[in-house]
Design an enzyme around this catalytic site. Sequence first.
Site, PDB file in Angstrom:
ATOM      1  N   SER A 183      43.789  41.220  38.287  1.00  0.00           N
ATOM      2  CA  SER A 183      43.127  41.673  39.512  1.00  0.00           C
ATOM      3  C   SER A 183      41.745  41.065  39.655  1.00  0.00           C
ATOM      4  O   SER A 183      41.293  40.800  40.771  1.00  0.00           O
ATOM      5  CB  SER A 183      43.050  43.203  39.547  1.00  0.00           C
ATOM      6  OG  SER A 183      42.262  43.688  38.481  1.00  0.00           O
ATOM      7  N   GLU A 184      41.037  40.820  38.526  1.00  0.00           N
ATOM      8  CA  GLU A 184      39.707  40.220  38.590  1.00  0.00           C
ATOM      9  C   GLU A 184      39.487  39.223  37.459  1.00  0.00           C
ATOM     10  O   GLU A 184      39.826  39.497  36.300  1.00  0.00           O
ATOM     11  CB  GLU A 184      38.599  41.279  38.486  1.00  0.00           C
ATOM     12  CG  GLU A 184      38.620  42.330  39.564  1.00  0.00           C
ATOM     13  CD  GLU A 184      38.320  41.798  40.940  1.00  0.00           C
ATOM     14  OE1 GLU A 184      37.703  40.706  41.049  1.00  0.00           O
ATOM     15  OE2 GLU A 184      38.691  42.471  41.908  1.00  0.00           O
ATOM     16  N   THR A 185      38.920  38.092  37.814  1.00  0.00           N
ATOM     17  CA  THR A 185      38.310  37.181  36.846  1.00  0.00           C
ATOM     18  C   THR A 185      36.836  37.097  37.218  1.00  0.00           C
ATOM     19  O   THR A 185      36.496  36.745  38.352  1.00  0.00           O
ATOM     20  CB  THR A 185      38.947  35.786  36.895  1.00  0.00           C
ATOM     21  OG1 THR A 185      40.312  35.883  36.474  1.00  0.00           O
ATOM     22  CG2 THR A 185      38.219  34.819  35.963  1.00  0.00           C
TER      23      THR A 185
END
Length: 259
Positions: free
Chosen positions: A45-47
């Site tokens: 979902s997030e980097t």
Amino acid sequence: MKIEQYIVDAFAERIFEGNPAVICVLERWLPDELMQKIASENNLSETAFLVPTEDTYGLRWFTPNGEIDLCGHATMAATYVVTTYLDTGKTDIAFSTRSGRLTAISKGGIFYIELPAFCLTPVPPPASIVKAIGVEPVETFMGRDMLCVLPSAEDVKAVSPDLNEIASYDGLLFHITAKGEECDCVSRTFAPKCGVPEDAVCGSGHCHIVPYWSGKLRKAELTARQASPRGGTLHCRYANDKVILGGRCVLFSEAVIRL
């Protein structure tokens, strides 16, 4: 070029719990297109990308589909990486972000991040809301995201959403919440516009959820549970238009990206 990369489960007591975020440590910013390719390759979902500066850390967040202005769990994961690997012994961290200067502290194995609260405006629910989530909300609000308050915690847990329908709604993310049974509130977050069907534990979502329940329950301190399949617990405080979220982090993996 080699880039150190860590995958950290935030709001987690053990691995495979909470919300995983990738933290990439850079010497300087990469081209936006390259950072987006890395985020799409990681497909979490997030980097988040960290760049050390004199007194803060530059921090940017990318979903598989694009850069966003605020992400709570990746900020907490970044705090873990800074205090564990980059500046051991440091307990107070500042991040320079697209949402301004964010602060975080590490205390007794728990990480606390301070985030801006979103102003909530009451809005009518979308006409297709029952088709989308199977239940009529008690109340609906718009901040950065859409927030729907459902009749019960069981309703939140039972939702099997129509993601195509949700993707047509206003707002970046879509949150459902209800009063909790063993905690103050429960919630789930869906983010089809960002390429994320369901976010395991959403920090920025609680910048909508915590102000709502703080006012409703007349409490400044709340315990929140994200009722996703992975699940996660957040220790929350709301004051002065700020949301403070606390939780634990667990390292899942570390690696090197070779470009």
